[in-house]
Design an enzyme around this catalytic site. Structure first.
Site, PDB file in Angstrom:
ATOM      1  CD  GLU A  22      -7.532   4.823  -0.145  1.00  0.00           C
ATOM      2  OE1 GLU A  22      -7.825   4.299   0.964  1.00  0.00           O
ATOM      3  OE2 GLU A  22      -7.686   4.256  -1.219  1.00  0.00           O
ATOM      4  CD  GLU A  59      -8.566  -2.201   6.292  1.00  0.00           C
ATOM      5  OE1 GLU A  59      -7.338  -2.143   6.438  1.00  0.00           O
ATOM      6  OE2 GLU A  59      -9.181  -1.512   5.459  1.00  0.00           O
ATOM      7  CB  CYS A  69      -9.933   0.980   1.712  1.00  0.00           C
ATOM      8  SG  CYS A  69     -10.296   1.892   0.222  1.00  0.00           S
ATOM      9  CE  LYS A  93       5.712  -3.124  -4.227  1.00  0.00           C
ATOM     10  NZ  LYS A  93       5.047  -4.400  -4.534  1.00  0.00           N
TER      11      LYS A  93
HETATM   12  P1  NDP Z   1       0.258  -3.621   2.381  1.00  0.00           P
HETATM   13  O1  NDP Z   1      -0.157  -2.274   2.803  1.00  0.00           O
HETATM   14  O2  NDP Z   1       1.417  -4.220   3.084  1.00  0.00           O
HETATM   15  O3  NDP Z   1       0.588  -3.621   0.803  1.00  0.00           O
HETATM   16  C1  NDP Z   1       0.232  -2.592  -0.090  1.00  0.00           C
HETATM   17  C2  NDP Z   1       1.404  -2.292  -1.008  1.00  0.00           C
HETATM   18  O4  NDP Z   1       2.533  -1.861  -0.242  1.00  0.00           O
HETATM   19  C3  NDP Z   1       1.881  -3.516  -1.782  1.00  0.00           C
HETATM   20  O5  NDP Z   1       2.312  -3.111  -3.061  1.00  0.00           O
HETATM   21  C4  NDP Z   1       3.065  -3.969  -0.942  1.00  0.00           C
HETATM   22  O6  NDP Z   1       3.976  -4.759  -1.651  1.00  0.00           O
HETATM   23  C5  NDP Z   1       3.675  -2.650  -0.562  1.00  0.00           C
HETATM   24  N1  NDP Z   1       4.572  -2.697   0.596  1.00  0.00           N
HETATM   25  C6  NDP Z   1       4.553  -3.552   1.654  1.00  0.00           C
HETATM   26  N2  NDP Z   1       5.548  -3.252   2.534  1.00  0.00           N
HETATM   27  C7  NDP Z   1       6.209  -2.185   2.021  1.00  0.00           C
HETATM   28  C8  NDP Z   1       7.319  -1.402   2.448  1.00  0.00           C
HETATM   29  N3  NDP Z   1       7.956  -1.660   3.580  1.00  0.00           N
HETATM   30  N4  NDP Z   1       7.726  -0.381   1.682  1.00  0.00           N
HETATM   31  C9  NDP Z   1       7.090  -0.094   0.541  1.00  0.00           C
HETATM   32  N5  NDP Z   1       6.038  -0.804   0.061  1.00  0.00           N
HETATM   33  C10 NDP Z   1       5.588  -1.825   0.798  1.00  0.00           C
HETATM   34  O7  NDP Z   1      -1.009  -4.554   2.453  1.00  0.00           O
HETATM   35  P2  NDP Z   1      -1.124  -6.152   2.459  1.00  0.00           P
HETATM   36  O8  NDP Z   1      -1.180  -6.606   1.062  1.00  0.00           O
HETATM   37  O9  NDP Z   1      -0.063  -6.764   3.319  1.00  0.00           O
HETATM   38  O10 NDP Z   1      -2.547  -6.319   3.155  1.00  0.00           O
HETATM   39  C11 NDP Z   1      -2.649  -6.204   4.567  1.00  0.00           C
HETATM   40  C12 NDP Z   1      -3.925  -5.490   4.945  1.00  0.00           C
HETATM   41  O11 NDP Z   1      -3.914  -4.183   4.406  1.00  0.00           O
HETATM   42  C13 NDP Z   1      -5.203  -6.096   4.387  1.00  0.00           C
HETATM   43  O12 NDP Z   1      -5.644  -7.153   5.182  1.00  0.00           O
HETATM   44  C14 NDP Z   1      -6.128  -4.919   4.436  1.00  0.00           C
HETATM   45  O13 NDP Z   1      -6.668  -4.810   5.728  1.00  0.00           O
HETATM   46  C15 NDP Z   1      -5.225  -3.731   4.177  1.00  0.00           C
HETATM   47  N6  NDP Z   1      -5.307  -3.247   2.774  1.00  0.00           N
HETATM   48  C16 NDP Z   1      -5.888  -2.037   2.559  1.00  0.00           C
HETATM   49  C17 NDP Z   1      -6.052  -1.590   1.273  1.00  0.00           C
HETATM   50  C18 NDP Z   1      -6.717  -0.287   0.974  1.00  0.00           C
HETATM   51  O14 NDP Z   1      -7.296  -0.154  -0.089  1.00  0.00           O
HETATM   52  N7  NDP Z   1      -6.623   0.703   1.834  1.00  0.00           N
HETATM   53  C19 NDP Z   1      -5.634  -2.386   0.120  1.00  0.00           C
HETATM   54  C20 NDP Z   1      -4.963  -3.603   0.465  1.00  0.00           C
HETATM   55  C21 NDP Z   1      -4.832  -4.009   1.760  1.00  0.00           C
HETATM   56  P3  NDP Z   1       3.837  -6.363  -1.658  1.00  0.00           P
HETATM   57  O15 NDP Z   1       2.425  -6.696  -1.820  1.00  0.00           O
HETATM   58  O16 NDP Z   1       4.622  -6.749  -2.805  1.00  0.00           O
HETATM   59  O17 NDP Z   1       4.417  -6.797  -0.361  1.00  0.00           O
END
Ligand code: NDP
Length: 504
Positions: free
Chosen positions: A276, A407, A310, A201
């Protein structure tokens, strides 16, 4: 079409990309392209313009169930009977197909994510193809061990024991928006090498290259159901995948908050889990550092992917003797970086991925000012089209401020002076995160003394933000659980079975 010269601007969107965007985009379950049970869609946008790019199916729990069923059938069917060398051959073909479609994938990624097309070409396409080839090599090298045992009963009995490494089963992969295709590959390639099947997903914001990638998996000859993609929200499709009893292992990259939800859910039925998560990486610069490296530290270490990384090194600690020079250099450099669409690689500051994320980064900057940090660039708000944020650098920052602890995931840096190196290491470690860090010094003693004291999964020296397929990558503390890359990644996708034979 193979990628164009990495630093060349996109003059024209390729017909294959335009056709893909104009087509009815679907999920892939088994070998079928499906619109989903609900028939509902959601829009995805071009972050450089704010305009809608395409509509994508809103996957539901029923779609997830079908995808998991397809993945289970593939696991128990043709896929599990294939020789490791056959899996390897298909993976190598998949890597070739990524390159053959490289420029289309790169353009699609830049249109959907906003990043520089140079990064799309080199990382999303180039590094992904290389990663698949690297993992394809492991497909034929999975091995257990023979074990001498000391079982004393019944007296005089003899045993021979060995371990088998077996695929963990169906993998649920949930990926973020910052490196959409590359993160999908980081999860799918080791899973395939180990003989697992996958339901992925992608993030709602950036599903396009993952859809195209899963289509290419079928073209590469992977049997139906080995790789499936469900698009949709985290709250619905992501949560359904996480909770599905037919999923044996979850692998996730994203925020620490969502990672905790997934980790807790995984434990309900003891799914294996790799997380991660977020970071707040420090770059500790000593007086004796090579000042010619400051440009690399800022450009690659901190602002790579416009800070949406990240392990971005956004907390800079500079020793007193070089502090003013570091401030002057970074202020001049960061303030003058060209900002604009990623379709022209001359632009080094590209948009944030979404309006939501743009607002998040802007609110982090506003909170920094409210809490008393000093904005060196005083860049102000961006008021054109697209989801851009002007870079900012803060000085006079306190360790407790949110700009130092939370972050941001954007082009926002802090610079803090230090005198005593031990204080710098204490400040560097003063965070709930521990993904990446770097030390900048020309003194070997300094390096060897402080590398062991840093609480991070990767510590670079005179470099930052450079992962490698053969180098384990993951977090200390709340930056995650487990390691991706290298041999270590395989254990995420394998179960160990001990076999103990009583000898007659
Ligand atoms: P999320 O961690 O919420 O999203 C990452 C993935 O998880 C997306 O595919 C999202 O789906 C999915 N997801 C969200 N909620 C759930 C759930 N309850 N169960 C299963 N899957 C879920 O990150 P955000 O996009 O909201 O970004 C928020 C913050 O996260 C950023 O500002 C940044 O600080 C951090 N981030 C860190 C990353 C890294 O590489 N470590 C990468 C991206 C963000 P969907 O997008 O469809 O909601």
């Amino acid at each position: 079409m193979q990628i164009a010269r990495p630093d060349s601007a996109v003059e024209k969107i390729l017909p294959g990309v335009a056709d893909f965007l104009d087509s009815q985009l679907t999920m892939v379950i088994g070998d079928q392209k499906v619109a989903g049970e609900s028939g509902q869609t959601f829009p995805v946008f071009n972050p450089a313009t704010g305009q809608k790019l395409a509509d994508v199916p809103s996957g539901t729990a029923q779609d997830v169930d079908k995808a998991v069923t397809a993945a289970q059938a593939a696991l128990n069917g043709e896929w599990s009977n294939m020789l490791p060398a056959d899996r390897q051959r298909m993976m190598l073909k998949l890597a070739d197909l990524i390159e053959a479609n490289g420029e289309e994938l790169a353009q699609l990624e830049t249109l959907n994510n906003g990043k520089s097309v140079m990064m799309s070409r080199l990382i999303e396409v180039g590094a992904s193809a290389d990663y698949i080839r690297y993992m394809a090599g492991w497909a034929t090298k999975i091995e257990g061990s023979t074990i001498d045992v000391s079982i004393p009963v019944p007296p005089g009995a003899k045993y021979q024991a060995y371990t088998r490494k077996e695929p963990v089963g169906v993998v649920g992969a949930i990926t973020p928006w910052n490196f959409p295709l590359n993160m999908a590959v980081w999860k799918i390639a080791p899973a395939l090498a180990c003989g697992c099947t996958v339901v992925i997903k992608p993030a709602e914001e950036t599903p396009l290259t993952t859809i195209r990638f899963v289509e290419l998996c079928l073209e590469a000859g992977l049997p139906a159901g080995v790789v499936n993609v469900i698009t949709g929200s985290g709250a619905e499709a992501g949560a359904a995948l996480t909770a599905h009893p037919g999923v044996n292992k979850l692998t996730f990259t994203g925020s620490t908050e969502t990672g905790k939800i997934i980790g807790v859910q995984a434990m309900q039925d003891m799914k294996r889990v790799t997380l991660e998560l977020g970071g707040k990486a420090p770059m500790v610069m000593f007086d004796d550092m090579d000042m010619d490296q400051l440009g690399i530290a800022a450009g690659i270490g901190a602002l790579f992917n416009t800070g949406q990384t990240c392990c971005a090194g956004t907390r800079i600690y500079a020793q007193k003797g070089i502090y003013d020079k570091v401030c002057d250099f970074l202020g001049g450099m960061v303030g003058s970086l060209p900002m604009g669409s990623g379709l022209d690689p001359v632009n080094q500051i590209n948009p944030m991925v979404s309006a939501k994320h743009q607002n998040h980064v802007k609110s982090c900057i506003a909170r920094g000012v409210e809490q008393g940090a000093k904005p060196m660039l005083n860049a102000g708000d961006y008021d054109g089209e697209g989801f851009f944020v002007k870079p900012e650098i803060f000085t006079d920052v306190d360790q407790k401020m949110s700009i130092m602890q939370d972050e941001v995931f954007g082009p926002v840096l802090t610079i803090t002076p230090f005198e005593d190196p031990d204080d710098a290491i204490a400040m560097a470690n003063d965070t709930r995160y521990g993904l990446g860090a770097s030390i900048w010094t020309t003194n070997l003693n300094t390096m060897h003394r402080y590398v062991p004291q840093i609480e991070a999964g990767t510590v670079w020296v005179n470099a930052h933000n450079l992962p490698d397929q053969n180098m384990p990558f993951g977090g200390y503390k709340q930056s995650g659980v487990g390691r991706e890359h290298g041999r270590a990644a395989l254990d995420n996708y394998l179960e160990t079975k001990s076999v103990c034979i009583a000898l007659g």
